[in-house]
Design a protein around this motif. Structure first.
Motif, PDB file in Angstrom:
ATOM      1  N   THR A 125       3.202  -7.075 -13.166  1.00 56.56           N
ATOM      2  CA  THR A 125       4.041  -6.734 -12.017  1.00 56.56           C
ATOM      3  C   THR A 125       3.184  -6.261 -10.865  1.00 56.56           C
ATOM      4  O   THR A 125       2.309  -5.431 -11.039  1.00 56.56           O
ATOM      5  CB  THR A 125       5.037  -5.614 -12.406  1.00 56.56           C
ATOM      6  OG1 THR A 125       5.763  -6.010 -13.572  1.00 56.56           O
ATOM      7  CG2 THR A 125       6.006  -5.360 -11.279  1.00 56.56           C
ATOM      8  N   SER A 126       3.432  -6.766  -9.670  1.00 57.38           N
ATOM      9  CA  SER A 126       2.635  -6.373  -8.496  1.00 57.38           C
ATOM     10  C   SER A 126       3.367  -5.327  -7.677  1.00 57.38           C
ATOM     11  O   SER A 126       4.578  -5.219  -7.728  1.00 57.38           O
ATOM     12  CB  SER A 126       2.353  -7.602  -7.623  1.00 57.38           C
ATOM     13  OG  SER A 126       3.574  -8.181  -7.181  1.00 57.38           O
ATOM     14  N   THR A 127       2.593  -4.551  -6.932  1.00 54.90           N
ATOM     15  CA  THR A 127       3.186  -3.533  -6.065  1.00 54.90           C
ATOM     16  C   THR A 127       3.837  -4.200  -4.855  1.00 54.90           C
ATOM     17  O   THR A 127       3.444  -5.295  -4.450  1.00 54.90           O
ATOM     18  CB  THR A 127       2.120  -2.537  -5.595  1.00 54.90           C
ATOM     19  OG1 THR A 127       1.084  -3.249  -4.933  1.00 54.90           O
ATOM     20  CG2 THR A 127       1.532  -1.761  -6.760  1.00 54.90           C
ATOM     21  N   PRO A 128       4.838  -3.548  -4.222  1.00 55.90           N
ATOM     22  CA  PRO A 128       5.625  -4.211  -3.193  1.00 55.90           C
ATOM     23  C   PRO A 128       4.857  -4.571  -1.927  1.00 55.90           C
ATOM     24  O   PRO A 128       5.257  -5.482  -1.215  1.00 55.90           O
ATOM     25  CB  PRO A 128       6.729  -3.176  -2.888  1.00 55.90           C
ATOM     26  CG  PRO A 128       6.207  -1.876  -3.396  1.00 55.90           C
ATOM     27  CD  PRO A 128       5.341  -2.224  -4.564  1.00 55.90           C
ATOM     28  N   THR A 129       3.763  -3.883  -1.602  1.00 53.33           N
ATOM     29  CA  THR A 129       3.077  -4.180  -0.343  1.00 53.33           C
ATOM     30  C   THR A 129       1.924  -5.155  -0.537  1.00 53.33           C
ATOM     31  O   THR A 129       1.174  -5.426   0.391  1.00 53.33           O
ATOM     32  CB  THR A 129       2.525  -2.890   0.282  1.00 53.33           C
ATOM     33  OG1 THR A 129       1.727  -2.205  -0.680  1.00 53.33           O
ATOM     34  CG2 THR A 129       3.656  -2.000   0.721  1.00 53.33           C
ATOM     35  N   GLU A 130       1.758  -5.668  -1.770  1.00 51.31           N
ATOM     36  CA  GLU A 130       0.679  -6.648  -1.997  1.00 51.31           C
ATOM     37  C   GLU A 130       1.056  -7.999  -1.414  1.00 51.31           C
ATOM     38  O   GLU A 130       2.218  -8.376  -1.412  1.00 51.31           O
ATOM     39  CB  GLU A 130       0.435  -6.788  -3.499  1.00 51.31           C
ATOM     40  CG  GLU A 130      -0.277  -5.567  -4.105  1.00 51.31           C
ATOM     41  CD  GLU A 130      -0.582  -5.779  -5.582  1.00 51.31           C
ATOM     42  OE1 GLU A 130      -0.207  -6.840  -6.122  1.00 51.31           O
ATOM     43  OE2 GLU A 130      -1.183  -4.900  -6.192  1.00 51.31           O
ATOM     44  N   ALA A 147       5.189  -6.118   4.108  1.00 50.82           N
ATOM     45  CA  ALA A 147       6.441  -5.447   3.773  1.00 50.82           C
ATOM     46  C   ALA A 147       6.318  -3.950   4.033  1.00 50.82           C
ATOM     47  O   ALA A 147       5.234  -3.369   3.968  1.00 50.82           O
ATOM     48  CB  ALA A 147       6.786  -5.703   2.310  1.00 50.82           C
ATOM     49  N   ARG A 148       7.463  -3.339   4.316  1.00 50.33           N
ATOM     50  CA  ARG A 148       7.465  -1.895   4.523  1.00 50.33           C
ATOM     51  C   ARG A 148       7.124  -1.172   3.217  1.00 50.33           C
ATOM     52  O   ARG A 148       7.505  -1.626   2.135  1.00 50.33           O
ATOM     53  CB  ARG A 148       8.837  -1.435   5.011  1.00 50.33           C
ATOM     54  CG  ARG A 148       9.139  -1.808   6.455  1.00 50.33           C
ATOM     55  CD  ARG A 148      10.394  -1.089   6.934  1.00 50.33           C
ATOM     56  NE  ARG A 148      11.565  -1.525   6.185  1.00 50.33           N
ATOM     57  CZ  ARG A 148      12.365  -2.513   6.574  1.00 50.33           C
ATOM     58  NH1 ARG A 148      12.079  -3.184   7.688  1.00 50.33           N
ATOM     59  NH2 ARG A 148      13.420  -2.852   5.850  1.00 50.33           N
ATOM     60  N   PRO A 149       6.405  -0.048   3.279  1.00 49.52           N
ATOM     61  CA  PRO A 149       6.119   0.727   2.073  1.00 49.52           C
ATOM     62  C   PRO A 149       7.422   1.141   1.383  1.00 49.52           C
ATOM     63  O   PRO A 149       8.433   1.398   2.053  1.00 49.52           O
ATOM     64  CB  PRO A 149       5.363   1.947   2.597  1.00 49.52           C
ATOM     65  CG  PRO A 149       4.818   1.529   3.912  1.00 49.52           C
ATOM     66  CD  PRO A 149       5.807   0.552   4.481  1.00 49.52           C
ATOM     67  N   LYS A 150       7.385   1.194   0.068  1.00 44.12           N
ATOM     68  CA  LYS A 150       8.578   1.532  -0.691  1.00 44.12           C
ATOM     69  C   LYS A 150       8.414   2.899  -1.339  1.00 44.12           C
ATOM     70  O   LYS A 150       7.458   3.147  -2.076  1.00 44.12           O
ATOM     71  CB  LYS A 150       8.837   0.477  -1.761  1.00 44.12           C
ATOM     72  CG  LYS A 150      10.104   0.750  -2.554  1.00 44.12           C
ATOM     73  CD  LYS A 150      10.490  -0.430  -3.421  1.00 44.12           C
ATOM     74  CE  LYS A 150      11.804  -0.143  -4.139  1.00 44.12           C
ATOM     75  NZ  LYS A 150      12.251  -1.284  -4.965  1.00 44.12           N
ATOM     76  N   ILE A 151       9.372   3.763  -1.057  1.00 45.43           N
ATOM     77  CA  ILE A 151       9.403   5.108  -1.651  1.00 45.43           C
ATOM     78  C   ILE A 151      10.494   5.122  -2.713  1.00 45.43           C
ATOM     79  O   ILE A 151      11.657   4.805  -2.428  1.00 45.43           O
ATOM     80  CB  ILE A 151       9.691   6.183  -0.594  1.00 45.43           C
ATOM     81  CG1 ILE A 151       8.647   6.135   0.520  1.00 45.43           C
ATOM     82  CG2 ILE A 151       9.722   7.569  -1.235  1.00 45.43           C
ATOM     83  CD1 ILE A 151       9.003   7.005   1.719  1.00 45.43           C
ATOM     84  N   LEU A 152      10.126   5.488  -3.929  1.00 46.80           N
ATOM     85  CA  LEU A 152      11.078   5.535  -5.030  1.00 46.80           C
ATOM     86  C   LEU A 152      11.228   6.977  -5.490  1.00 46.80           C
ATOM     87  O   LEU A 152      10.252   7.615  -5.883  1.00 46.80           O
ATOM     88  CB  LEU A 152      10.601   4.653  -6.186  1.00 46.80           C
ATOM     89  CG  LEU A 152      11.525   4.560  -7.409  1.00 46.80           C
ATOM     90  CD1 LEU A 152      12.843   3.884  -7.031  1.00 46.80           C
ATOM     91  CD2 LEU A 152      10.838   3.797  -8.541  1.00 46.80           C
ATOM     92  N   VAL A 153      12.442   7.499  -5.431  1.00 45.43           N
ATOM     93  CA  VAL A 153      12.731   8.863  -5.883  1.00 45.43           C
ATOM     94  C   VAL A 153      13.495   8.769  -7.206  1.00 45.43           C
ATOM     95  O   VAL A 153      14.499   8.053  -7.298  1.00 45.43           O
ATOM     96  CB  VAL A 153      13.556   9.640  -4.840  1.00 45.43           C
ATOM     97  CG1 VAL A 153      13.877  11.052  -5.345  1.00 45.43           C
ATOM     98  CG2 VAL A 153      12.806   9.709  -3.515  1.00 45.43           C
ATOM     99  N   GLU A 206       9.924   2.489   9.007  1.00 47.94           N
ATOM    100  CA  GLU A 206       8.701   3.064   8.437  1.00 47.94           C
ATOM    101  C   GLU A 206       8.600   2.854   6.936  1.00 47.94           C
ATOM    102  O   GLU A 206       7.501   2.713   6.394  1.00 47.94           O
ATOM    103  CB  GLU A 206       8.625   4.561   8.740  1.00 47.94           C
ATOM    104  CG  GLU A 206       8.134   4.899  10.131  1.00 47.94           C
ATOM    105  CD  GLU A 206       7.830   6.368  10.280  1.00 47.94           C
ATOM    106  OE1 GLU A 206       6.669   6.773  10.086  1.00 47.94           O
ATOM    107  OE2 GLU A 206       8.768   7.134  10.596  1.00 47.94           O
ATOM    108  N   ALA A 207       9.746   2.856   6.243  1.00 43.51           N
ATOM    109  CA  ALA A 207       9.706   2.721   4.785  1.00 43.51           C
ATOM    110  C   ALA A 207      11.095   2.416   4.251  1.00 43.51           C
ATOM    111  O   ALA A 207      12.108   2.701   4.900  1.00 43.51           O
ATOM    112  CB  ALA A 207       9.173   4.001   4.141  1.00 43.51           C
ATOM    113  N   ASP A 208      11.131   1.804   3.072  1.00 42.91           N
ATOM    114  CA  ASP A 208      12.377   1.614   2.332  1.00 42.91           C
ATOM    115  C   ASP A 208      12.479   2.709   1.278  1.00 42.91           C
ATOM    116  O   ASP A 208      11.505   3.011   0.579  1.00 42.91           O
ATOM    117  CB  ASP A 208      12.393   0.245   1.651  1.00 42.91           C
ATOM    118  CG  ASP A 208      12.456  -0.901   2.648  1.00 42.91           C
ATOM    119  OD1 ASP A 208      13.081  -0.715   3.711  1.00 42.91           O
ATOM    120  OD2 ASP A 208      11.867  -1.963   2.372  1.00 42.91           O
TER     121      ASP A 208
END
Length: 455
Positions: free
Chosen positions: A450-455, A2-8, A30-32
């Motif tokens: 809870t797991s991270t999105p790129t796992e 999965a694409r890396p997730k950026i949370l602002v 590149e990222a969500d």
């Protein structure tokens, strides 16, 4: 993968500055990108006093986040109430009340600040802040309502208390609020033939020895002179000892009959900071010059919530002040560092020299210090409004603000109150919301498994 997730987290100057840069410089694959915010607009805070005084309409300074055609960020309508940096999960309470876990790979913490209060009897129950759009709109209605109620009252004591107003805080927000609102009531009372204009009194108080010390002694004294000439009573070295529904007691023993207490005595970092269990300075997260959280992977913090080193001052312990100017530039710098992390490139430290300060006192009155040059009167007003106008993010917002300024200059103040919030207390207690945040232990309990999105 999965694409890396950026949370602002946060849609203030820092958060929106970061989002815009990320969208511009990152390819879609590149990222969500996601943004956590309870409202889908960016509030231009420096102009709130002009909303409170009716010079600008509330919609003018609420810049929509959904207008951009290129906007591809997912907006999560809610507020972050906890962050587990080990599990890489942000706990969010949506505006529906639902609490969800939002995994991330990179998180940008820009939750901003809240109104700083102290343990003063009656303060949170009777004072009103000037930190949100709703508070500014309410203050305008409330101040005009005091004129109407004083005009309707046969009781001389009640009439006098309704026509005295107290503003606490000699910073930019308090000084501008007192200046703009005093001008509003001074113009409005001419339309109330039964009211004695001499009964209207504005008090501006601050525990500091002078107003707006960042401006320097000369410009600070110029601002004081302008306000005192208008009839604003300025008391320095004084604060509030007790607040009641019909009177305010000062620390020097004076008791002022007043139904209006406006509190602008500083800000404190968002309570979200405490949920991380990380090191802080005066409530702000300790970060490096590149705005990363030491010892944590993929965590960036900036704006009012972070103690960002001020490299431009060249002093070891100097920190960037919590201003819109720094927040906007930090947002862009953090975006660049997030992108650099994604692309395995070196991060850059944040360094920016303050471009100056502007203070709009209403009408043709202002004091400004752009690039160290001291200005007063109309030249300062042109610089102040020119700076604010250019800093607005969209052409729609610029058009609305400019139209409001021209209309106010030509037609004068509008003394209509909407009445929409007549039955809403709108005190500091009503806007605090500090009880919604989790403790660090509650955060870890809530994010377990809870797991991270790129796992």
């Amino acid at each position: 993968m999965a694409r890396p997730k950026i949370l602002v987290v946060g849609a203030g100057f820092a958060g929106v500055g970061c989002i815009r840069r990320l969208e511009r410089k990152l390819a879609a694959d590149e990222a969500d990108i996601s943004l956590v915010t309870p409202v889908s607009y960016q509030l231009y805070l420096p102009l709130l006093p002009q909303v409170a005084s009716g010079v600008l309409t509330p919609q003018s300074i609420a810049v929509s986040l959904r207008r951009s055609r290129k906007y591809r960020t997912r907006i999560i309508p809610g507020g972050a109430i906890g962050v587990d940096v080990r599990a890489k999960v942000c706990v969010i309470r949506k505006i529906t009340g639902e609490i969800v876990n939002e995994p991330y790979d990179y998180i940008v913490l820009a939750p901003g600040s809240i109104t700083r209060t102290f343990d003063i009897p009656g303060l949170v129950d009777h004072a009103r802040g000037l930190k949100t759009l709703a508070e500014a709109a309410y203050i305008r209605d409330h101040v005009i309502a005091q004129l109407d109620l004083a005009d309707a009252s046969q009781d001389l004591g009640e009439r006098a208390s309704r026509l005295q107003f107290v503003v606490v805080g000699g910073g930019y927000a308090g000084t501008e609020a007192a200046a703009c609102l005093q001008r509003l009531t001074n113009n409005a009372v001419k339309r109330y033939p039964r009211l004695d204009p001499g009964l209207i009194r504005w008090h501006l108080i601050d525990i500091a020895p002078r107003l707006m010390p960042e401006l320097g002694e000369k410009l600070g004294l110029s601002a004081q002179k302008i306000l005192r000439k208008r009839g604003v009573e300025i008391s320095l070295g004084v604060s509030v000892a007790k607040a009641g529904p019909e009177e305010v007691t000062f620390t020097d023993g004076r008791v002022i009959p007043s139904r209006t207490l406006i509190w602008t005595a500083g800000v404190a970092a968002s309570p979200l900071v405490a949920t991380l269990g990380a090191e802080t300075i005066r409530g702000r997260l300790v970060v490096g010059a590149d705005m990363t959280l030491p010892g944590q992977d993929g965590v960036f913090a900036l704006g009012d919530a972070a103690a960002v080193p001020d490299l431009a001052k060249g002093e070891e312990d100097a920190l960037c002040p919590p201003t819109a100017q720094h927040a906007t530039r930090q947002g862009r710098a953090v975006a660049d560092n997030v992108i650099a992390t994604l692309r395995h490139q070196p991060l850059k430290p944040y360094a920016h020299k303050d471009l100056g300060l502007v203070v709009d006192l209403g009408g043709k009155d202002a004091v400004s210090k752009p690039l160290g040059i001291e200005l007063r009167g109309l030249p300062a007003q042109i610089v102040a409004r020119g700076y604010h106008w250019s800093a607005l993010r969209t052409n729609v917002a610029k058009t609305r603000v400019l139209t409001n300024w021209v209309l106010n200059a030509v037609a004068g103040d509008d003394f209509v109150r909407t009445g929409f919030q007549a039955r809403t207390p709108a005190t500091l207690r009503d806007f605090a919301y500090i009880d919604v945040y989790l403790t660090p232990d509650q955060v870890r309990e809530h994010t377990a498994g809870t797991s991270t999105p790129t796992e």
